[in-house]
Design an enzyme around this catalytic site. Structure first.
Site, PDB file in Angstrom:
ATOM      1  N   LYS A 148       0.859  -1.179   0.000  1.00  0.00           N
ATOM      2  CA  LYS A 148       0.000   0.000   0.000  1.00  0.00           C
ATOM      3  C   LYS A 148       0.904   1.241   0.000  1.00  0.00           C
ATOM      4  O   LYS A 148       1.458   1.621   1.028  1.00  0.00           O
ATOM      5  CB  LYS A 148      -0.890  -0.004   1.242  1.00  0.00           C
ATOM      6  CG  LYS A 148      -1.545   1.340   1.592  1.00  0.00           C
ATOM      7  CD  LYS A 148      -2.502   1.823   0.519  1.00  0.00           C
ATOM      8  CE  LYS A 148      -3.147   3.135   0.951  1.00  0.00           C
ATOM      9  NZ  LYS A 148      -2.173   4.266   0.978  1.00  0.00           N
ATOM     10  N   PRO A 149       1.120   1.868  -1.176  1.00  0.00           N
ATOM     11  CA  PRO A 149       1.913   3.101  -1.206  1.00  0.00           C
ATOM     12  C   PRO A 149       1.092   4.280  -0.687  1.00  0.00           C
ATOM     13  O   PRO A 149      -0.145   4.224  -0.622  1.00  0.00           O
ATOM     14  CB  PRO A 149       2.240   3.264  -2.682  1.00  0.00           C
ATOM     15  CG  PRO A 149       1.089   2.625  -3.399  1.00  0.00           C
ATOM     16  CD  PRO A 149       0.632   1.480  -2.518  1.00  0.00           C
ATOM     17  N   ALA A 150       1.781   5.340  -0.342  1.00  0.00           N
ATOM     18  CA  ALA A 150       1.091   6.552   0.123  1.00  0.00           C
ATOM     19  C   ALA A 150       0.192   7.107  -0.975  1.00  0.00           C
ATOM     20  O   ALA A 150       0.505   7.010  -2.163  1.00  0.00           O
ATOM     21  CB  ALA A 150       2.119   7.600   0.545  1.00  0.00           C
TER      22      ALA A 150
ATOM     23  N   GLY B 173       6.640   5.129   8.734  1.00  0.00           N
ATOM     24  CA  GLY B 173       5.739   6.265   8.861  1.00  0.00           C
ATOM     25  C   GLY B 173       5.713   6.797  10.283  1.00  0.00           C
ATOM     26  O   GLY B 173       6.689   6.662  11.034  1.00  0.00           O
TER      27      GLY B 173
ATOM     28  N   GLU C 159       9.459   1.274  11.208  1.00  0.00           N
ATOM     29  CA  GLU C 159      10.419   2.376  11.155  1.00  0.00           C
ATOM     30  C   GLU C 159       9.617   3.654  11.348  1.00  0.00           C
ATOM     31  O   GLU C 159       8.914   4.092  10.431  1.00  0.00           O
ATOM     32  CB  GLU C 159      11.159   2.406   9.820  1.00  0.00           C
ATOM     33  CG  GLU C 159      12.194   3.513   9.746  1.00  0.00           C
ATOM     34  CD  GLU C 159      12.762   3.699   8.346  1.00  0.00           C
ATOM     35  OE1 GLU C 159      13.816   4.345   8.230  1.00  0.00           O
ATOM     36  OE2 GLU C 159      12.146   3.226   7.376  1.00  0.00           O
TER      37      GLU C 159
ATOM     38  N   CYS D  55      12.669  11.395   7.903  1.00  0.00           N
ATOM     39  CA  CYS D  55      12.529  11.060   9.326  1.00  0.00           C
ATOM     40  C   CYS D  55      13.822  11.283  10.098  1.00  0.00           C
ATOM     41  O   CYS D  55      13.817  11.246  11.326  1.00  0.00           O
ATOM     42  CB  CYS D  55      12.052   9.621   9.490  1.00  0.00           C
ATOM     43  SG  CYS D  55      13.189   8.396   8.812  1.00  0.00           S
TER      44      CYS D  55
END
Length: 341
Positions: A167-169, A220, A242, A276
């Protein structure tokens, strides 16, 4: 969407993919939900039996072919990424190379999934460890590195003999779909890699509740990571998370200030600060604060902003208005950001 080796979702409602630099619509992709998420798992679960039994050398060969195709198409993938994510083109192409490195690495590691023999406590016993793929892996990836975060998850899964649902953004699905297209061209069998675009909550909940998914991997926010960890507990899925980072940048009085400025620029302004591990606070020893501040402000003033396809641009747009924290950068130079021995 790409499910079981087929491009699907034309009959579904669509959502727009927006160029953050121009606010223009780049295209439309299917707005999948629970049913589509389940179909992807059906395909992955069905493909797992044959893919997991495929000799490691063959899995390695297919990953190596995928790696070759990504390398041949790195400029096209980079341009897609720049258009939907905003980062400067050269930075995007650099990410494609970084992403492709994971595929090559795990193509080789597929051939090195060794077991172990363990000394037994009795002469009539033998103890050995044989590593086996866990099953279907669900990967949920962010928009700030739309290629690398997919290959870093999908590469090791495929090398180990697992199949994947991805599931990509919502902001950056086109890069993921291009990678799926190249995986198909490489000969990776139907159902081994599946890409679902659409409602993140509906898709995520469906995968968490499906006992056939044996691992969740997510990059995320900490908030969402906690929800996934909690949901995965009900079916005792393995979890790799992560999550958000905290990155102080500390400069002591004996530092090379020019190098410190260079490194801080690279850390803080990479991907327009949307990573991040970007520096989120700077500590400067009081004795060098003024000197460092002047050098840093001078370097920042040289950075060029604009659309990612423009020549010489250092900083592309933020992904959307929600990514804007505030406009005041004076916190870089406040005296309460220094310390003394």
């Amino acid at each position: 969407m790409y499910v079981d080796g087929q491009w699907t979702g034309e009959d579904l409602s669509q959502f727009e993919v927006i160029n953050p630099a121009t606010k223009q619509v780049l295209g439309n992709v299917p707005n999948g939900g629970k049913e589509e998420a389940k179909q992807a798992v059906d395909a992955a679960h069905s493909a797992f039996e044959s893919w997991s039994k495929l000799p490691a050398q063959e899995r390695s060969r297919l990953l190596a072919e995928w790696h070759r195709l990504i390398g041949e198409n790195k400029e096209e993938i980079g341009k897609i990424m720049t258009l939907e994510q905003g980062k400067p083109l050269q930075e995007a192409i650099g990410e494609v190379g970084y992403a492709n490195g994971f595929i090559l690495w795990y193509a080789e590691e597929a051939k090195r999934i060794y077991g172990e023999t363990i000394p037994a406590s009795h002469t009539h016993k033998r103890i050995f460890v044989q590593k086996q793929p866990v099953g279907v892996v669900a990967a949920i990836t962010p928009w700030n590195f739309p290629a690398a975060m997919i290959t870093r998850k999908v590469g090791p899964a495929l090398a180990a003999g697992c199949t994947v649902v991805v599931k990509p953004a919502e902001e950056t699905p086109l890069t993921a779909l291009k990678l799926a297209e190249l995986a198909d061209e490489a000969g990776i069998p139907p159902g081994v890699v599946n890409i679902i675009t659409g409602n993140p909550q509906a898709i995520g909940e469906t995968w968490l509740q499906d006992n056939r998914i044996r691992k969740i991997t997510f990059t995320g926010s900490t908030e969402v990571g906690k929800q996934l960890m909690k949901g995965a507990a009900y079916t005792v899925k393995k979890v790799s998370l992560e999550l958000g980072g905290h990155a102080p940048f500390i400069i002591m009085e004996d530092a090379d200030l020019d190098k410190a400025v260079e490194q801080l620029i690279g850390s803080k302004f990479r991907n327009s600060g949307q990573t991040c591990i970007c520096t989120n606070r700077v500590y400067v020893q009081a004795s060098i604060l003024e000197t460092f501040s002047e050098k840093f402000k001078a370097a920042v003033s040289q950075l060029q902003t604009g659309g990612g396809l423009e020549e010489g641009v250092d900083l592309g747009p933020l992904i959307n208005e929600g990514a804007r924290f505030h406009d005041d950068t004076s916190h870089f130079f406040r005296r309460d950001f220094c310390f003394q021995k």
